[in-house]
Design a protein around this motif. Structure first.
Motif, PDB file in Angstrom:
ATOM      1  N   ILE A 135       0.903  -1.232   0.060  1.00  0.00           N
ATOM      2  CA  ILE A 135      -0.035  -0.084   0.066  1.00  0.00           C
ATOM      3  C   ILE A 135       0.805   1.062  -0.052  1.00  0.00           C
ATOM      4  N   TYR A 136       0.114   2.421  -0.490  1.00  0.00           N
ATOM      5  CA  TYR A 136       0.877   3.739  -0.553  1.00  0.00           C
ATOM      6  C   TYR A 136       0.047   4.450   0.549  1.00  0.00           C
ATOM      7  N   ILE A 137       0.859   5.250   1.358  1.00  0.00           N
ATOM      8  CA  ILE A 137       0.379   6.072   2.256  1.00  0.00           C
ATOM      9  C   ILE A 137       1.045   7.733   1.796  1.00  0.00           C
ATOM     10  N   TYR A 138      -0.011   8.564   1.433  1.00  0.00           N
ATOM     11  CA  TYR A 138       0.426   9.688   0.901  1.00  0.00           C
ATOM     12  C   TYR A 138       0.402  10.901   1.967  1.00  0.00           C
ATOM     13  N   ASN A 139       0.974  11.894   1.603  1.00  0.00           N
ATOM     14  CA  ASN A 139       1.489  13.045   2.544  1.00  0.00           C
ATOM     15  C   ASN A 139       1.585  12.718   4.086  1.00  0.00           C
ATOM     16  N   VAL A 140       2.711  11.863   4.351  1.00  0.00           N
ATOM     17  CA  VAL A 140       2.926  11.353   5.398  1.00  0.00           C
ATOM     18  C   VAL A 140       3.029  12.691   6.522  1.00  0.00           C
ATOM     19  N   THR A 141       2.585  12.465   7.609  1.00  0.00           N
ATOM     20  CA  THR A 141       3.026  13.416   8.911  1.00  0.00           C
ATOM     21  C   THR A 141       3.324  12.560  10.065  1.00  0.00           C
ATOM     22  N   SER A 142       3.779  13.201  11.036  1.00  0.00           N
ATOM     23  CA  SER A 142       4.190  12.254  12.330  1.00  0.00           C
ATOM     24  C   SER A 142       3.095  11.451  12.916  1.00  0.00           C
ATOM     25  N   ARG A 143       1.810  11.524  12.626  1.00  0.00           N
ATOM     26  CA  ARG A 143       0.917  10.660  13.139  1.00  0.00           C
ATOM     27  C   ARG A 143       0.943   9.249  12.420  1.00  0.00           C
ATOM     28  N   HIS A 144       1.928   9.261  11.372  1.00  0.00           N
ATOM     29  CA  HIS A 144       1.839   7.892  10.740  1.00  0.00           C
ATOM     30  C   HIS A 144       3.078   7.174  11.407  1.00  0.00           C
ATOM     31  N   ALA A 145       3.729   7.693  12.225  1.00  0.00           N
ATOM     32  CA  ALA A 145       4.763   6.853  12.918  1.00  0.00           C
ATOM     33  C   ALA A 145       4.055   5.914  13.691  1.00  0.00           C
ATOM     34  N   GLY A 146       4.866   4.576  13.428  1.00  0.00           N
ATOM     35  CA  GLY A 146       4.309   3.401  14.125  1.00  0.00           C
ATOM     36  C   GLY A 146       5.135   2.283  13.554  1.00  0.00           C
ATOM     37  N   THR A 147       4.614   1.001  14.066  1.00  0.00           N
ATOM     38  CA  THR A 147       4.940  -0.331  13.417  1.00  0.00           C
ATOM     39  C   THR A 147       3.589  -0.720  12.716  1.00  0.00           C
ATOM     40  N   TYR A 148       3.916  -1.089  11.302  1.00  0.00           N
ATOM     41  CA  TYR A 148       2.898  -1.481  10.715  1.00  0.00           C
ATOM     42  C   TYR A 148       2.869  -3.058  10.531  1.00  0.00           C
ATOM     43  N   HIS A 149       1.764  -3.573  10.230  1.00  0.00           N
ATOM     44  CA  HIS A 149       1.691  -5.124  10.179  1.00  0.00           C
ATOM     45  C   HIS A 149       0.763  -5.453   9.288  1.00  0.00           C
ATOM     46  N   CYS A 150       0.970  -6.134   8.235  1.00  0.00           N
ATOM     47  CA  CYS A 150       0.327  -6.840   7.195  1.00  0.00           C
ATOM     48  C   CYS A 150      -0.252  -8.368   7.767  1.00  0.00           C
ATOM     49  N   VAL A 151      -1.550  -8.381   7.947  1.00  0.00           N
ATOM     50  CA  VAL A 151      -1.918  -9.431   8.580  1.00  0.00           C
ATOM     51  C   VAL A 151      -2.983 -10.273   7.954  1.00  0.00           C
ATOM     52  N   TRP A 152      -3.346 -11.551   8.446  1.00  0.00           N
ATOM     53  CA  TRP A 152      -4.529 -12.395   7.738  1.00  0.00           C
ATOM     54  C   TRP A 152      -5.403 -12.375   8.791  1.00  0.00           C
ATOM     55  N   PHE A 153      -6.688 -12.051   8.910  1.00  0.00           N
ATOM     56  CA  PHE A 153      -7.725 -12.117   9.838  1.00  0.00           C
ATOM     57  C   PHE A 153      -8.686 -13.175  10.009  1.00  0.00           C
ATOM     58  N   GLY A 154      -8.488 -14.377   9.037  1.00  0.00           N
ATOM     59  CA  GLY A 154      -9.594 -15.362   8.861  1.00  0.00           C
ATOM     60  C   GLY A 154     -10.834 -14.811   8.196  1.00  0.00           C
ATOM     61  N   ASN A 155     -11.613 -15.966   7.758  1.00  0.00           N
ATOM     62  CA  ASN A 155     -12.539 -15.532   6.514  1.00  0.00           C
ATOM     63  C   ASN A 155     -14.073 -15.335   7.429  1.00  0.00           C
ATOM     64  N   LYS A 156     -14.096 -15.470   8.816  1.00  0.00           N
ATOM     65  CA  LYS A 156     -15.234 -15.317   9.765  1.00  0.00           C
ATOM     66  C   LYS A 156     -15.210 -14.078  10.574  1.00  0.00           C
ATOM     67  N   ASN A 157     -14.156 -13.820  11.245  1.00  0.00           N
ATOM     68  CA  ASN A 157     -14.212 -13.022  12.474  1.00  0.00           C
ATOM     69  C   ASN A 157     -12.720 -11.850  12.029  1.00  0.00           C
ATOM     70  N   GLU A 158     -12.927 -10.892  11.783  1.00  0.00           N
ATOM     71  CA  GLU A 158     -12.142  -9.750  11.342  1.00  0.00           C
ATOM     72  C   GLU A 158     -11.031  -9.373  12.584  1.00  0.00           C
ATOM     73  N   ASN A 159     -11.669  -9.649  13.647  1.00  0.00           N
ATOM     74  CA  ASN A 159     -10.584  -9.513  14.886  1.00  0.00           C
ATOM     75  C   ASN A 159      -9.798 -10.778  15.319  1.00  0.00           C
ATOM     76  N   SER A 160      -9.661 -11.621  14.405  1.00  0.00           N
ATOM     77  CA  SER A 160      -9.061 -12.987  14.822  1.00  0.00           C
ATOM     78  C   SER A 160      -7.699 -13.158  13.976  1.00  0.00           C
ATOM     79  N   GLU A 161      -7.187 -11.810  13.762  1.00  0.00           N
ATOM     80  CA  GLU A 161      -5.909 -11.876  13.140  1.00  0.00           C
ATOM     81  C   GLU A 161      -4.818 -12.682  13.928  1.00  0.00           C
TER      82      GLU A 161
END
Length: 339
Positions: A117-143
């Motif tokens: 993914i692209y994140i445009y016009n980056v600011t200080s609020r974009h600082a952090g740790t990013y995770h690309c995750v799989w969350f299962g096909n039924k519950n999106e909170n089950s990553e």
């Protein structure tokens, strides 16, 4: 399986009581036709670069993520963790995320299983740790449990210059088999003592491509136009060389990665055939597959899904009719009463 289904439709209602339970038939059909569907178990994994990444305020951030195995568009999302807060950045299944765009929407080339993914016009609020995750096909909170992820640091306007910048300007490089491929990397600053190295892929299985202070692949050479240039030349590209290449700075003291570039995706295509080769190939295929046979084969392939649905509907109809039909008894010979 077909030998049981054909007589089932032709027999009288009294014979339905002797057929296997409908649940068995449904299970067998689902298992048989589901064997060809993709499996999202341990046969695939999400791959993203780990470690630190630096971006200046106002610039565009490219976060790389690919899936090794079957693609699962509706089960991949990006989350950012900062100060113990978790925020959804992009969801490939649904939602509206201003300022974020998938890489596949920007490039004209189809990139299978790419969830960058692209994140445009980056600011200080974009600082952090990013995770690309799989969350299962039924519950999106089950990553799955979040791994190390990609740590993003944002340089604001008034901040002092960082000790190191790694710039990979090529997001995507297209080549044909046999080409020599140039992969660009510029390093500004020195950082801690340690080598600049190139890798293909991410994680524990990433492949070492070039080490400016060590052993490298025989078909890869350095192309240093200046002391800040750490570009490489990949000679005789093939489809086996496809992947995402990262220019990385190592910290010698801790023997670990210190900073990484955003990566360059390499895609290698076969050389287009000459007109003479195309004509010969068409004649050869026409000799093997007559037009009528090819049309029948195409129709069979396209009809596989329809056949699956038709078989399931047939069993469901039989299941719905069975309780009524089992109560209907065939009348026997009439008894003669006394005169």
């Amino acid at each position: 399986m077909q030998e049981k289904l054909v007589p089932l439709a032709m027999t009288t209602p009294t014979h339905l009581a002797h057929c296997p339970p409908c649940s068995w038939l449904l299970m067998l059909l689902l298992v048989f036709f589901g064997a060809s569907e993709p499996s999202y178990g341990s046969k695939w994994q999400v791959l993203q670069p780990e470690g630190r990444m630096l971006v200046a305020e106002g610039n565009t951030l490219l976060l790389r993520c690919t899936v090794d195995g079957s693609c699962t568009d509706n089960m991949i999302k990006w989350v950012k963790v900062s100060h113990q807060d978790k925020q959804e950045i992009y969801n490939f299944k649904h939602g509206f995320f201003p300022g974020v765009m998938p890489l596949i929407q920007r490039t004209l080339e189809p990139l299978n299983c790419d969830y960058s993914i692209y994140i445009y016009n980056v600011t200080s609020r974009h600082a952090g740790t990013y995770h690309c995750v799989w969350f299962g096909n039924k519950n999106e909170n089950s990553e799955k449990t979040l791994q190390e992820g990609t740590s993003v640091f944002v340089k604001e306007a008034g901040d002092p210059e960082p000790d190191l910048w790694i710039i990979q300007p090529q997001e995507l490089v297209l080549a044909t088999i046999g080409d020599n491929v140039f992969l660009n990397c510029t390093v500004l600053g020195d950082g801690p003592p340690g080598a600049i190295r190139w890798f293909r892929g991410t994680g524990l299985n990433r492949e070492a491509i070039y080490n400016f202070e060590g052993i490298s692949h025989p078909n890869v050479t350095a192309v240093q136009a200046s002391r800040r240039d750490f570009s490489i030349l990949l000679q005789g590209a093939s489809t086996e060389h496809e992947g995402t290449y990262y220019c990385v700075k190592f910290h010698r003291k801790f023997n670990r990665q210190y900073l990484s570039g955003m990566g360059t995706r390499l895609r290698v295509k076969a050389k287009p055939p000459s007109p003479q080769e195309t004509e010969l190939t068409n004649e050869h295929v026409a000799g093997i597959f007559p037009s009528d046979l090819l049309s029948v084969f195409t129709s069979l392939v396209l009809g596989l899904k329809a056949t699956t649905l038709a078989a399931l509907l047939l069993v469901l109809v039989a299941c719905q009719r069975r309780p009524w039909q089992e109560d209907v008894k065939t009348p026997g010979p009439a008894k003669l009463g006394p005169h």
